[in-house]
Design a protein around this motif. Structure first.
Motif, PDB file in Angstrom:
ATOM      1  N   PHE A  44      33.557  34.723  35.288  1.00  0.00           N
ATOM      2  CA  PHE A  44      34.626  35.373  36.039  1.00  0.00           C
ATOM      3  C   PHE A  44      35.905  35.282  35.221  1.00  0.00           C
ATOM      4  CE2 PHE A  44      38.430  34.781  38.655  1.00  0.00           C
ATOM      5  CZ  PHE A  44      38.450  36.006  39.308  1.00  0.00           C
ATOM      6  N   GLY A  45      36.663  36.377  35.179  1.00  0.00           N
ATOM      7  CA  GLY A  45      37.969  36.380  34.540  1.00  0.00           C
ATOM      8  C   GLY A  45      39.014  36.856  35.527  1.00  0.00           C
ATOM      9  N   SER A  46      40.104  36.135  35.644  1.00  0.00           N
ATOM     10  CA  SER A  46      41.129  36.476  36.631  1.00  0.00           C
ATOM     11  C   SER A  46      41.955  37.691  36.214  1.00  0.00           C
ATOM     12  CB  SER A  46      42.068  35.296  36.839  1.00  0.00           C
ATOM     13  OG  SER A  46      42.854  35.073  35.675  1.00  0.00           O
ATOM     14  N   ASP A  47      42.095  37.912  34.921  1.00  0.00           N
ATOM     15  CA  ASP A  47      42.933  38.980  34.377  1.00  0.00           C
ATOM     16  C   ASP A  47      44.388  38.812  34.803  1.00  0.00           C
ATOM     17  OD1 ASP A  47      43.227  41.196  32.713  1.00  0.00           O
ATOM     18  OD2 ASP A  47      43.032  42.616  34.355  1.00  0.00           O
ATOM     19  N   TRP A  48      44.758  37.579  35.122  1.00  0.00           N
ATOM     20  CA  TRP A  48      46.123  37.285  35.545  1.00  0.00           C
ATOM     21  C   TRP A  48      47.044  37.294  34.348  1.00  0.00           C
ATOM     22  CZ3 TRP A  48      48.570  36.983  40.030  1.00  0.00           C
ATOM     23  CH2 TRP A  48      49.860  36.442  40.023  1.00  0.00           C
ATOM     24  N   PRO A  49      48.206  37.837  34.393  1.00  0.00           N
ATOM     25  CA  PRO A  49      48.873  38.525  35.496  1.00  0.00           C
ATOM     26  C   PRO A  49      48.647  40.034  35.484  1.00  0.00           C
ATOM     27  CG  PRO A  49      50.480  38.162  33.787  1.00  0.00           C
ATOM     28  CD  PRO A  49      49.167  37.583  33.300  1.00  0.00           C
ATOM     29  N   VAL A  50      47.898  40.540  34.503  1.00  0.00           N
ATOM     30  CA  VAL A  50      47.713  41.990  34.385  1.00  0.00           C
ATOM     31  C   VAL A  50      47.080  42.584  35.637  1.00  0.00           C
ATOM     32  CG1 VAL A  50      46.674  43.821  32.992  1.00  0.00           C
ATOM     33  CG2 VAL A  50      47.574  41.777  31.876  1.00  0.00           C
ATOM     34  N   VAL A  51      46.196  41.833  36.291  1.00  0.00           N
ATOM     35  CA  VAL A  51      45.534  42.321  37.501  1.00  0.00           C
ATOM     36  C   VAL A  51      46.534  42.800  38.542  1.00  0.00           C
ATOM     37  CG1 VAL A  51      45.369  40.101  38.706  1.00  0.00           C
ATOM     38  CG2 VAL A  51      43.651  41.857  39.123  1.00  0.00           C
ATOM     39  N   THR A  52      47.726  42.237  38.556  1.00  0.00           N
ATOM     40  CA  THR A  52      48.709  42.603  39.583  1.00  0.00           C
ATOM     41  C   THR A  52      49.227  44.032  39.432  1.00  0.00           C
ATOM     42  OG1 THR A  52      50.554  41.645  38.333  1.00  0.00           O
ATOM     43  CG2 THR A  52      49.428  40.208  39.917  1.00  0.00           C
ATOM     44  N   MET A  53      48.883  44.691  38.337  1.00  0.00           N
ATOM     45  CA  MET A  53      49.213  46.113  38.212  1.00  0.00           C
ATOM     46  C   MET A  53      48.391  46.952  39.182  1.00  0.00           C
ATOM     47  SD  MET A  53      49.383  46.410  34.040  1.00  0.00           S
ATOM     48  CE  MET A  53      49.036  48.158  34.117  1.00  0.00           C
ATOM     49  N   ALA A  54      47.200  46.433  39.571  1.00  0.00           N
ATOM     50  CA  ALA A  54      46.281  47.214  40.396  1.00  0.00           C
ATOM     51  C   ALA A  54      45.844  46.514  41.673  1.00  0.00           C
ATOM     52  CB  ALA A  54      45.042  47.567  39.576  1.00  0.00           C
ATOM     53  N   ALA A  55      46.012  45.211  41.745  1.00  0.00           N
ATOM     54  CA  ALA A  55      45.514  44.467  42.907  1.00  0.00           C
ATOM     55  C   ALA A  55      46.168  43.100  42.955  1.00  0.00           C
ATOM     56  CB  ALA A  55      43.999  44.294  42.812  1.00  0.00           C
ATOM     57  N   THR A  56      46.099  42.498  44.121  1.00  0.00           N
ATOM     58  CA  THR A  56      46.468  41.092  44.199  1.00  0.00           C
ATOM     59  C   THR A  56      45.316  40.285  43.616  1.00  0.00           C
ATOM     60  OG1 THR A  56      45.458  40.789  46.376  1.00  0.00           O
ATOM     61  CG2 THR A  56      47.794  41.463  46.324  1.00  0.00           C
TER      62      THR A  56
END
Length: 94
Positions: A44-56
């Motif tokens: 599993f990869g959180s993709d934090w903080p980039v994930v916040t561009m598309a989702a919490t």
């Protein structure tokens, strides 16, 4: 079988429609990665903080949980922690 190769499930939502993606939009990519690499080679990869561009972060976690809801407890443990601990050699630190 390359022992030093793993696949991190990360970044799927930011490659989809940033505002309107659905689980069904990312499902084929996640399922392909899981099928191609197998339960012992996917993290599993959180993709934090980039994930916040598309989702919490919570929505991303819920998405992965939904897509792996039929996994056994052992498979889930590998995806969420075990594979990363083994691959990054964190046994002594966890």
């Amino acid at each position: 079988n390359l022992g030093n190769v793993v696949c991190k499930i990360s970044g799927a939502t930011t490659e989809a429609d940033l505002e309107y993606w659905t689980i069904e939009d990312v499902r084929p990519y996640i399922e392909h990665a899981l099928s191609a690499f197998g339960e012992d080679k996917v993290l599993f990869g959180s993709d934090w903080p980039v994930v916040t561009m598309a989702a919490t972060y919570s929505r991303w976690v819920e998405t992965v949980e939904e897509l792996t809801r039929n996994f056994t407890a052992e498979q889930k443990a590998k995806l969420w922690k075990g594979n990363a601990v083994r691959f990054y050699r964190l046994e002594d630190q966890v």
